[in-house]
Design a protein around this motif. Structure first.
Motif, PDB file in Angstrom:
ATOM      1  N   THR A   9       0.836  -1.195   0.000  1.00 53.57           N
ATOM      2  CA  THR A   9       0.000   0.000   0.000  1.00 53.57           C
ATOM      3  C   THR A   9       0.871   1.244   0.000  1.00 53.57           C
ATOM      4  OG1 THR A   9      -0.101   0.016   2.415  1.00 53.57           O
ATOM      5  CG2 THR A   9      -1.841  -1.170   1.258  1.00 53.57           C
ATOM      6  N   ALA A  10       0.248   2.374  -0.291  1.00 55.35           N
ATOM      7  CA  ALA A  10       0.930   3.664  -0.281  1.00 55.35           C
ATOM      8  C   ALA A  10       0.160   4.621   0.615  1.00 55.35           C
ATOM      9  CB  ALA A  10       1.031   4.236  -1.694  1.00 55.35           C
ATOM     10  N   PHE A  50       5.508   4.917  -0.474  1.00 55.07           N
ATOM     11  CA  PHE A  50       5.035   3.820  -1.317  1.00 55.07           C
ATOM     12  C   PHE A  50       5.611   2.476  -0.843  1.00 55.07           C
ATOM     13  CE2 PHE A  50       8.880   5.610  -3.253  1.00 55.07           C
ATOM     14  CZ  PHE A  50       9.679   4.493  -3.373  1.00 55.07           C
ATOM     15  N   GLN A  69       1.864   2.702  -7.829  1.00 51.08           N
ATOM     16  CA  GLN A  69       1.445   3.669  -6.813  1.00 51.08           C
ATOM     17  C   GLN A  69       2.004   5.053  -7.121  1.00 51.08           C
ATOM     18  OE1 GLN A  69       2.896   1.698  -3.317  1.00 51.08           O
ATOM     19  NE2 GLN A  69       1.388   0.052  -3.452  1.00 51.08           N
TER      20      GLN A  69
END
Length: 395
Positions: A91-92, A171, A201
């Protein structure tokens, strides 16, 4: 005595593996190819020499059949974008607020642990509109096990004071069970997930920056893995035509030997024995991908180092203990691109910056300003900057 013999066997196996690895290229010239039974025998020999882990589990070297098992080889699925093969999710996060302007990486790292998603000073002011003098927003990309603040708390405020709109993204966040490695259990440790996913991302974030600011293009400043992510974004995630300048510091553009350890591991891995794979829970997916010779780099640099229309500045330090050898961070210009490769110590021997303190070096900061705006920042600073400690040019 038994343990000593086992270690000797493993060392011998590694040496044989490296020799065989180098010999693979000569197979077409008449050398005997490596057979599956040879690989299995080598895997068993390596396993016999491995010590049990602290929890009692016995690591095992396995022969990889070539399937996309997500084994830690950093392999791609074969697509043009080099998408990851069965890896975990990452995930970012967009940093918010404004952290202090710090001059030493260790202090910034500590602050980043306490405030993992704080923005470096001057960054992510979404009401900033680029000026005619500085039409391109500057996007900052951090390295492995780092975040935007502890990488750019020194440089970001300087760019903002110089009149640039500055933006930064965290990121590649993956948990331990997702392959992020032990470092991922600490707060704010980003850049540990699959690099292809991090690149996507970054692509999404840059689209937000362009839409919000109205800018046609951005410039990118990347440290370590951040420079490599910029390269991947340009080549595979639609970045070509959206970036004018890229400035990188200690970027792993061609991988790293990590003082030779990764070279040995990769030589064995490239034989089909997943010697790096069972280390993945320790070091994380992105570090496996950044080992020299990984399939990730075969895909990334298959068509050359650069893309047309981009002006690159690649900065290296002779004292870089991570991107090693340091000149592997340099780029070779392809058609329509310009490249300036800079060794930090050329003309400034007193700058002893290593991998982390590169981003806390007055000379390195002046190189970024010069690359982004040579008219208003023609001179490069030369100041003592201590190895590991940093300090913005002083103790």
């Amino acid at each position: 005595m038994k343990q000593h013999m086992r270690r000797s066997v493993v060392a011998a196996a590694l040496i044989v593996g490296v020799a065989v690895g180098h010999g693979l290229a000569a197979t077409s010239a008449g050398a005997e190819p490596v057979t599956p039974s040879d690989l299995q025998s080598l895997a068993e020999t390596i396993t016999d020499g491995l010590r049990p882990s602290p929890d009692g589990r016995q690591p095992e070297a396995i022969v990889d059949s070539g399937g996309s098992s997500g084994s830690g080889s950093g392999g791609s699925s074969g697509s043009a974008a080099g998408s990851s093969s069965g890896y975990g999710h990452s995930t970012a996060a967009v940093p918010v607020g404004q952290g202090p302007e710090l001059t030493a990486p260790l202090a910034a790292f500590a602050y980043g642990l306490a405030s993992p998603d704080i923005a470096p000073g001057g960054a992510n002011r979404w009401d900033c509109r680029p000026s005619a003098e500085h039409p391109n927003p500057v996007v900052l990309l951090h390295g492995t096990w780092l975040n935007a603040f502890d990488t750019f708390s020194y440089l970001s405020p300087q760019l903002a004071r110089a009149g640039f709109c500055v933006f930064a993204l965290n990121f590649g966040r993956s948990g331990l069970l997702e392959g992020g490695g032990l470092g991922a259990v600490l707060p704010g440790r980003y850049g540990v997930g699959p690099m292809e996913e991090s690149s996507r991302q970054v692509a999404d974030f840059i689209e937000r920056v362009r839409t919000t600011t109205g800018a046609a293009k951005v410039d990118i400043v990347g440290h370590s893995q951040g420079g490599t992510i910029a390269n991947h974004y340009l080549k595979f995630e639609g970045g070509a035509g959206k970036v004018e300048k890229v400035v990188t510091y200690g970027a792993t553009h061609h991988g790293t030997t990590l003082m030779g350890i990764a070279t040995l591991g990769r030589a064995i891995n490239n034989l089909g024995i997943d010697i790096l794979g069972f280390n993945e829970p320790i070091v994380g997916i992105s570090n496996i991908q950044q080992a020299v010779g990984s399939p990730f780099y075969a895909t990334l640099n298959a068509a050359g180092d650069t893309v047309p229309g981009v002006d690159y500045t690649a900065v290296a330090s002779r004292y870089d203990e991570v991107t090693n050898p340091y000149d592997w961070t340099f780029l070779r210009a392809g058609d329509g691109a310009t490249v300036r490769n800079i060794t930090l110590q050329e003309g400034c021997e007193q700058d002893l910056s290593d991998h982390l303190t590169l981003m806390y070096s007055p000379r390195a900061a002046s190189i970024a300003l010069n690359a982004l705006d040579p008219v208003n920042h023609p001179a490069l600073n030369c100041t003592f900057n201590p190895w590991l400690i940093g300090g913005g040019g002083k103790l």
